[in-house]
Scaffold this motif. Structure first.
Motif, PDB file in Angstrom:
ATOM      1  N   GLY A 251      36.127  47.855  52.690  1.00 53.71           N
ATOM      2  CA  GLY A 251      35.433  49.379  52.483  1.00 53.71           C
ATOM      3  C   GLY A 251      34.306  49.302  53.185  1.00 53.71           C
ATOM      4  N   CYS A 252      34.119  48.926  54.124  1.00 46.73           N
ATOM      5  CA  CYS A 252      32.911  48.749  54.850  1.00 46.73           C
ATOM      6  C   CYS A 252      31.968  50.221  55.258  1.00 46.73           C
ATOM      7  CB  CYS A 252      32.873  47.878  56.370  1.00 46.73           C
ATOM      8  SG  CYS A 252      33.644  48.819  57.747  1.00 46.73           S
ATOM      9  N   GLY A 253      32.850  51.155  55.233  1.00 51.50           N
ATOM     10  CA  GLY A 253      32.051  52.701  55.678  1.00 51.50           C
ATOM     11  C   GLY A 253      31.505  52.485  56.917  1.00 51.50           C
TER      12      GLY A 253
ATOM     13  N   MET B  47      36.735  52.577  37.843  1.00 46.89           N
ATOM     14  CA  MET B  47      35.742  51.655  37.576  1.00 46.89           C
ATOM     15  C   MET B  47      34.283  52.174  37.355  1.00 46.89           C
ATOM     16  SD  MET B  47      37.489  49.049  38.206  1.00 46.89           S
ATOM     17  CE  MET B  47      39.144  48.342  39.076  1.00 46.89           C
ATOM     18  N   MET B  48      34.341  53.452  36.735  1.00 49.67           N
ATOM     19  CA  MET B  48      33.291  54.135  36.514  1.00 49.67           C
ATOM     20  C   MET B  48      32.426  53.929  34.898  1.00 49.67           C
ATOM     21  SD  MET B  48      32.938  57.433  38.592  1.00 49.67           S
ATOM     22  CE  MET B  48      32.763  57.406  40.496  1.00 49.67           C
ATOM     23  N   ARG B  49      33.512  53.806  34.242  1.00 45.47           N
ATOM     24  CA  ARG B  49      33.134  53.611  32.583  1.00 45.47           C
ATOM     25  C   ARG B  49      32.537  52.360  32.356  1.00 45.47           C
ATOM     26  NH1 ARG B  49      36.435  57.933  29.862  1.00 45.47           N
ATOM     27  NH2 ARG B  49      37.814  58.778  31.390  1.00 45.47           N
TER      28      ARG B  49
ATOM     29  N   LEU C 231      35.416  51.179  45.302  1.00 48.19           N
ATOM     30  CA  LEU C 231      36.747  50.954  44.273  1.00 48.19           C
ATOM     31  C   LEU C 231      36.859  52.412  43.561  1.00 48.19           C
ATOM     32  CD1 LEU C 231      36.628  47.338  42.997  1.00 48.19           C
ATOM     33  CD2 LEU C 231      37.945  48.292  44.803  1.00 48.19           C
ATOM     34  N   HIS C 232      35.730  53.097  43.513  1.00 47.84           N
ATOM     35  CA  HIS C 232      35.993  54.317  42.665  1.00 47.84           C
ATOM     36  C   HIS C 232      36.681  55.215  43.357  1.00 47.84           C
ATOM     37  CE1 HIS C 232      32.315  54.023  44.395  1.00 47.84           C
ATOM     38  NE2 HIS C 232      31.774  55.428  44.188  1.00 47.84           N
ATOM     39  N   PHE C 233      37.007  55.232  44.875  1.00 44.65           N
ATOM     40  CA  PHE C 233      37.465  56.083  45.744  1.00 44.65           C
ATOM     41  C   PHE C 233      38.912  55.390  46.032  1.00 44.65           C
ATOM     42  CE2 PHE C 233      33.205  57.303  46.770  1.00 44.65           C
ATOM     43  CZ  PHE C 233      33.266  58.437  46.340  1.00 44.65           C
TER      44      PHE C 233
ATOM     45  N   THR D 120      34.163  33.909  45.170  1.00 45.35           N
ATOM     46  CA  THR D 120      33.658  34.978  44.447  1.00 45.35           C
ATOM     47  C   THR D 120      34.152  36.303  44.777  1.00 45.35           C
ATOM     48  OG1 THR D 120      31.626  33.678  44.093  1.00 45.35           O
ATOM     49  CG2 THR D 120      31.501  35.964  43.786  1.00 45.35           C
ATOM     50  N   VAL D 121      34.361  37.097  43.686  1.00 45.18           N
ATOM     51  CA  VAL D 121      34.665  38.500  44.061  1.00 45.18           C
ATOM     52  C   VAL D 121      33.809  39.265  43.486  1.00 45.18           C
ATOM     53  CG1 VAL D 121      36.445  40.324  43.526  1.00 45.18           C
ATOM     54  CG2 VAL D 121      37.051  38.215  44.208  1.00 45.18           C
ATOM     55  N   ALA D 122      33.027  40.300  44.280  1.00 44.05           N
ATOM     56  CA  ALA D 122      31.992  41.103  43.628  1.00 44.05           C
ATOM     57  C   ALA D 122      32.263  42.656  44.005  1.00 44.05           C
ATOM     58  CB  ALA D 122      30.658  40.623  44.042  1.00 44.05           C
ATOM     59  N   ALA D 123      32.060  43.430  43.231  1.00 41.95           N
ATOM     60  CA  ALA D 123      31.970  44.880  43.595  1.00 41.95           C
ATOM     61  C   ALA D 123      31.070  45.845  42.738  1.00 41.95           C
ATOM     62  CB  ALA D 123      33.512  45.512  43.350  1.00 41.95           C
ATOM     63  N   ALA D 124      30.837  46.898  43.589  1.00 43.55           N
ATOM     64  CA  ALA D 124      29.873  47.967  42.474  1.00 43.55           C
ATOM     65  C   ALA D 124      30.620  49.217  42.833  1.00 43.55           C
ATOM     66  CB  ALA D 124      28.356  47.913  43.297  1.00 43.55           C
ATOM     67  N   ALA D 125      30.449  50.215  41.783  1.00 41.78           N
ATOM     68  CA  ALA D 125      30.696  51.582  41.981  1.00 41.78           C
ATOM     69  C   ALA D 125      29.492  52.469  41.468  1.00 41.78           C
ATOM     70  CB  ALA D 125      32.162  51.949  41.446  1.00 41.78           C
ATOM     71  N   TRP D 126      29.701  53.720  41.955  1.00 45.18           N
ATOM     72  CA  TRP D 126      28.543  54.497  41.151  1.00 45.18           C
ATOM     73  C   TRP D 126      28.996  54.621  39.778  1.00 45.18           C
ATOM     74  CZ3 TRP D 126      24.028  54.168  43.374  1.00 45.18           C
ATOM     75  CH2 TRP D 126      23.685  54.265  44.652  1.00 45.18           C
ATOM     76  N   ASP D 127      28.075  54.903  38.997  1.00 50.87           N
ATOM     77  CA  ASP D 127      27.988  55.676  37.684  1.00 50.87           C
ATOM     78  C   ASP D 127      28.001  57.197  37.598  1.00 50.87           C
ATOM     79  OD1 ASP D 127      28.435  56.369  34.998  1.00 50.87           O
ATOM     80  OD2 ASP D 127      26.630  55.034  34.227  1.00 50.87           O
TER      81      ASP D 127
END
Length: 267
Positions: free
Chosen positions: A44-46, A174-176, A111-113, A133-140
């Motif tokens: 999801g590189c945008g 993935m936001m909670r 991931l949140h989309f 390694t797998v790593a991800a971030a999603a806005w709260d």
């Protein structure tokens, strides 16, 4: 549906969110970890916020970037001058790569989309090597995006139709707290850690803040451009008032928090 994000054009996205993704990327990389000689997948590189930040590490062997949107793929490809980078259109829930193809798989603010976000995590787990390694971030969105919540809360007071949309915005996948960690563990990753990362979104003026949304970018932009003229005028006026908060138009700064998670594929 592999993505619920509304894309009008790459420049509009840059003004809405891409510039803040760039600000978050270095802290995310520090949390996720990197080592010389590795191959990294950006899911999801945008427009390339994470991809091109990764490319600042000269020791990386290769960087492969995928996105579901052809608009983003084209924009990132046009920017690319690094022979280590490959960019292509693909679905995060069906990655077109063999098992154990990468040392690391990262996903920044994507991931949140993804409605089936757990499948995307499973795919990232599949394509990393043993010990990778797998790593991800999603806005709260609910508790950590003060500038965006200000918009949604203001609009929801004007138009009851916006309340359900605010709920969907606030509680996407993935936001909670703990949700991403549970997904990582459920998909077979080990040594899973979750944390929060904070940046500030700094705007020069109300126009700098509102223009990309007024042009239709993102979930709120899609909603705003679909309003009738009367409601649109009320929304524009109310959001401006919330932004200015009784002070003259000018710079404003909003704290913005993302959940981040990392895990390791078993050896």
């Amino acid at each position: 549906m592999a993505s619920s994000f509304n894309v009008e054009n790459a420049d509009g996205y840059e003004r809405l969110m891409g510039r803040w993704s760039k600000r978050l990327a270095p802290g995310f990389i520090d949390f996720a970890g990197l080592a010389d000689g590795e191959s990294v997948l950006d899911v999801g590189c945008g427009t390339g916020s994470l991809t091109f930040t990764l490319a600042e590490r000269p020791g990386l062997k290769s960087i492969t970037a995928i996105d579901f949107s052809p608009v983003f793929v084209e924009a990132a490809s046009q920017r690319n001058t690094d022979p280590r980078i490959t960019i292509q259109e693909a679905d995060a829930c069906a990655l077109p790569f063999e098992d154990e193809s990468f040392d690391r798989a990262f996903s920044l603010l994507v991931l949140h989309f993804v409605p089936e976000a757990g499948r995307a995590v499973a795919e990232m787990r599949r394509v990393v090597r043993r010990g990778g390694t797998v790593a991800a971030a999603a806005w709260d969105h609910y508790g950590g995006m003060s500038g965006m919540r200000m918009m949604w809360d203001t609009v929801a007071m004007i138009d009851s139709n916006a309340r359900a949309m605010r709920h969907r915005y606030s509680f996407q996948p993935m936001m909670r707290p703990g949700e991403m960690k549970a997904s990582f563990l459920g998909n077979g990753l080990v040594d899973v850690e979750e944390t929060s990362l904070t940046i500030r979104m700094d705007y020069d003026s109300f126009d700098d803040y509102w223009a990309p949304i007024a042009a239709g970018e993102g979930p709120l932009g899609k909603y705003v451009t679909g309003l009738d003229a009367y409601t649109r005028t009320r929304v524009d006026t109310a959001v401006r008032d919330a932004y200015e908060a009784g002070e003259p138009d000018g710079p404003r700064s909003f704290a913005s928090v993302a959940w981040a998670c990392r895990g390791r594929a078993p050896d």
